[in-house]
Scaffold this active site. Structure first.
Site, PDB file in Angstrom:
ATOM      1  N   HIS A   1      38.512  41.951  27.089  1.00  0.00           N
ATOM      2  CA  HIS A   1      38.726  40.578  26.607  1.00  0.00           C
ATOM      3  C   HIS A   1      38.982  39.610  27.761  1.00  0.00           C
ATOM      4  O   HIS A   1      38.864  38.405  27.581  1.00  0.00           O
ATOM      5  CB  HIS A   1      39.793  40.522  25.502  1.00  0.00           C
ATOM      6  CG  HIS A   1      41.222  40.587  25.949  1.00  0.00           C
ATOM      7  ND1 HIS A   1      41.962  41.748  25.948  1.00  0.00           N
ATOM      8  CD2 HIS A   1      42.067  39.627  26.400  1.00  0.00           C
ATOM      9  CE1 HIS A   1      43.187  41.497  26.370  1.00  0.00           C
ATOM     10  NE2 HIS A   1      43.280  40.220  26.657  1.00  0.00           N
TER      11      HIS A   1
ATOM     12  N   ASP B   1      39.757  48.685  25.805  1.00  0.00           N
ATOM     13  CA  ASP B   1      39.699  47.286  26.226  1.00  0.00           C
ATOM     14  C   ASP B   1      39.612  47.164  27.760  1.00  0.00           C
ATOM     15  O   ASP B   1      40.568  46.778  28.421  1.00  0.00           O
ATOM     16  CB  ASP B   1      40.933  46.550  25.698  1.00  0.00           C
ATOM     17  CG  ASP B   1      40.779  45.038  25.759  1.00  0.00           C
ATOM     18  OD1 ASP B   1      39.859  44.555  26.441  1.00  0.00           O
ATOM     19  OD2 ASP B   1      41.587  44.338  25.116  1.00  0.00           O
TER      20      ASP B   1
ATOM     21  N   SER C   1      47.488  40.950  30.514  1.00  0.00           N
ATOM     22  CA  SER C   1      46.278  41.665  30.140  1.00  0.00           C
ATOM     23  C   SER C   1      45.525  42.056  31.392  1.00  0.00           C
ATOM     24  O   SER C   1      45.329  41.234  32.286  1.00  0.00           O
ATOM     25  CB  SER C   1      45.388  40.791  29.267  1.00  0.00           C
ATOM     26  OG  SER C   1      45.792  40.916  27.947  1.00  0.00           O
TER      27      SER C   1
END
Ligand code: ARG
Ligand code: GLU
Length: 717
Positions: free
Chosen positions: A85, A221, A652
């Protein structure tokens, strides 16, 4: 007796050890503040191995990825690992209908196939220094907040000028503890960053919005990039002559995995937290701010979802917008739930009582700070209606795309009318390049429905004093029938017409600016916007300035008074270390969450052909054949795990490191029940979610067959 005491102490210690630590710590202060504690939790390396300005340390393998995520260098040829992402925009930008990298994944077989990304950059931190004294010189208590900020800006400028750096380095000065401390960062930013690999979305974003923010999770991810440098290994813009960057340090990957209670740490760039607010501010978040934002977004998402479900084209157009609106929407719900369940407001009140008790025992501190808490509480009461009106205005009008479009056009006009013209033509060209993307993903019908629903909320949810009378007049003309009003606006506005807008912007932008002033939507924007600016924003900003000043004093007071507490600064997108243990948790009565998930769980969630839970055929085949290579434990492939590391948005892509500083995973999310950790961390339910590095490698190696990448990495078993 002695024996009893010994066991009692042992018990106390164990309880302590098994409880994780709150905090996002400054890497250069670990030795002083945290090393002992980290070692007691199981860390085998030293603080110097993490941060050292004199020789390569772990920090030299960590990058701010594009300014919004974190990445880490995992080979001596500048290979960077981050989340799927985080790489999303780059992956999307190289995708076409026929060559859909988002859907199918992408693996460069050699350096020549790696894909450049003009807007992407990564930033290394060379060193961090305390510059509080220099920045706060001549800043005095009796100055107004504005005067303080002016002096601080001047001091920053002077210090930057006096700091010697290389031509390829930058200087960044940031405020910590609400402006009580300042640190200077010397950074190096590399601007040639190429896409190397990404799994298909059905792995990289498996479970999509349904699974977002939740545990148990089964998302791979991750994506991979490579940093390129000039011949001297220094930063340079994209050039075919650039070569892979040779890092000072790259992470070693461990295939050993973890057990529950093992030490882990997260090294990255957390964006923003607010851990030192007064109780009244937390109360406002729980009872007012989060609920109204959630309410408005629920409505907007419902409209988008209805169209996305019935129309494949709209689904593609709105997928990204939907995901980003839904991301915060879901997080806020978890935040309210968590703050309510753990009595976040009550905890703050207790803390304040404790603070006041201690303050009152010290006459000097008392006379200096006793005014702060009452005043800040008062200021929050004053600002509350303005904050609420701001939330309503921003959340409603921000969902109307035509409204945003006109704001963009107006921003260009304002730029044109500025005295120094330098940036205008650059911004105009930017918009000429970017507006086609806006229209590509624009659907008039969806937007019309959003307009009707959002304007109705703007009028009905707002305090009547904060609704623009001109807007109210318009609604009245349509007898409060918002749908009818929307029909009229979208039939008349010229801005729904892509050709006309694009033509004017290219050939006669001045005329487009004039059109924005007379167009019906242009007028709505101006009526709504200027009323907001005059009646809400001015007052809100003034009060916020006062709160910032008081919050700085409150922070100072907390640090002066609460002597037994070690303070960490709120996240501000600077490099931090969080540490804790791998740990399950009880999300609700009768429910326990184990800290590990496996490929079996991916298959349990598999729904053939589903938008969120489809599984690629190749992965199903590998599962069936149990063809796991060196990446399984006890016949199972680990997929994700959770720990008690204190993280937030911006973390992230951060590496999860084990006790030896080896890479064991990649941070990408938090568990929903504990998202209130941005305001009030609670070790019983706050967990960060990581993808296990063995799943990443399994996908790269067995699924994608990208052995060339595996060969670059350093692994220990
Ligand atoms: N919740 C994560 C974060 O805050 C992941 C967001 C991207 N994933 C998604 N399904 N929208 O950024
Ligand atoms: N997904 C978040 C990010 O993009 C991390 C989750 C969080 O907020 O902790 O940074």
């Amino acid at each position: 007796m002695k024996k009893c005491l010994f066991f009692f102490l042992l018990l106390v210690c164990f309880r302590f050890v098994s409880f994780a630590d709150e905090g996002m710590w400054l890497p250069q202060l670990l030795e002083q503040l945290n090393e002992k504690r980290m070692k007691s939790l199981g860390m085998k390396i030293s603080a110097k191995d993490i941060y050292n300005v004199n020789k390569g340390s772990l920090k030299d393998a960590i990058v701010s990825f594009g300014g919004f995520c974190t990445g880490e260098v995992i080979s001596d040829q500048g290979l960077v690992l981050t989340n799927h992402h985080c790489g999303f925009a780059s992956i999307q930008s190289h995708s076409t209908i026929d060559n859909n990298l988002l859907r199918d994944g992408f693996w460069a077989k050699n350096l020549g196939m790696e894909l450049p990304n003009p807007d992407l950059f990564v930033t290394f931190i060379v060193r961090i220094d305390d510059v509080t004294k220099a920045i706060l010189t001549n800043v005095t208590d009796n100055m107004s907040e504005r005067e303080k900020q002016k002096t601080i800006a001047k001091n920053m400028d002077a210090l930057k000028k006096a700091t010697p750096v290389e031509s390829y380095q930058d200087i960044l000065i940031r405020a910590f503890f609400d402006g009580n401390q300042y640190y200077r960062f010397i950074t190096e930013t590399y601007k040639d960053v190429r896409l190397v690999g990404a799994p298909p979305s059905s792995i990289g974003n498996f479970g999509k919005d349904t699974d977002n923010w939740t545990w148990p999770r089964h998302t791979g991810d991750f994506s991979m990039f490579r940093i390129y440098a000039d011949k001297n290994n220094k930063p340079a813009g994209y050039s075919p002559d650039n070569v892979p960057y040779k890092p000072k340090k790259s992470l070693t990957i461990s295939l050993k995995g973890t057990k529950e209670n093992d030490f882990t740490m997260i090294f990255g760039f957390p964006g923003r937290t607010q851990e030192y607010l007064p109780a009244i501010a937390v109360e406002e978040i729980v009872n007012s701010s989060d609920p109204i934002k959630i309410d408005i977004r629920t409505n907007a998402l419902g409209i988008m979802d209805k169209y996305m479900r019935s129309d494949e084209g709209i689904k593609i157009q709105y997928a990204k917008k939907y995901a980003s609106i839904a991301n915060a929407w879901k997080k806020w719900q978890g935040e309210v739930l968590g703050l309510t369940k753990t009595d976040g407001v009550g905890k703050k009140k207790k803390y304040e009582a404790e603070f006041l008790k201690l303050l009152n025992t010290n006459p000097t501190l008392k006379s200096k700070y006793q005014h702060v808490l009452p005043e800040i509480t008062e200021a929050y009461k004053e600002i509350k209606p303005y904050n609420y009106a701001k939330d309503v205005y921003i959340e409603t009008t921000g969902k109307i795309e035509l409204y945003s479009l006109i704001n963009r056009i107006n921003a260009l006009r304002i730029e044109r009318d500025k005295k120094e013209k330098g940036r205008y033509s650059e911004k105009l060209i930017n918009e000429i390049n970017q507006l086609p993307d806006f229209f590509k993903d624009y659907n008039k019908q969806v937007d019309k429905d959003l307009f009707a629903a959002m304007m109705q909320m703007y009028v009905e949810k707002n305090d009547p004093a904060f609704v623009s009378p001109q807007i109210l007049e318009r609604v009245k003309t349509f007898n409060y029938d918002y749908k009818k009003w929307a029909e009229d606006v979208y039939a008349k506005s010229a801005f729904v017409n892509r050709e006309q807008v694009m033509n004017l912007l290219k050939n006669n932008p001045d005329e487009l600016y004039n059109l924005a002033a007379t167009d019906v939507m242009g007028q709505i924007v101006s009526e709504c916007g200027s009323f907001y600016n005059k009646n809400v924003k001015v007052n809100g900003d003034r009060l916020q300035e006062k709160i910032n000043d008081l919050q700085r004093s409150y922070m100072q007071a907390q640090m002066a008074v609460m002597k037994s507490k070690t303070f960490y600064p709120d996240a501000n997108s600077t490099l931090r270390v969080a540490y804790g243990n791998v740990k399950g948790f009880y999300p609700a009565d009768g429910k326990y969450y184990y800290p590990f998930t496996y490929l079996d769980g991916v298959m349990e969630k598999y729904v053939p052909g589903d938008y969120e839970f489809d599984v690629p055929q190749k992965l199903r085949e590998l599962y069936k054949a149990k063809d796991y290579g060196q990446y399984s434990v006890n016949g199972k492939v680990p997929v994700c795990f959770i720990a008690s590391n204190h993280t937030t948005g911006g973390n992230s892509g951060s590496p999860a490191l084990d006790a030896n500083g080896n890479l064991i995973g990649l941070n990408f999310d938090r568990a929903w029940e504990g998202t209130m950790s941005d305001i009030n961390y609670d070790p019983s339910i706050c967990r960060n979610i990581m993808v296990d590095i063995r799943y990443v490698l399994f996908i790269v190696d067995k699924f994608a067959g990208a052995k060339n990448l595996i060969d670059e990495m350093k692994m220990v078993r």
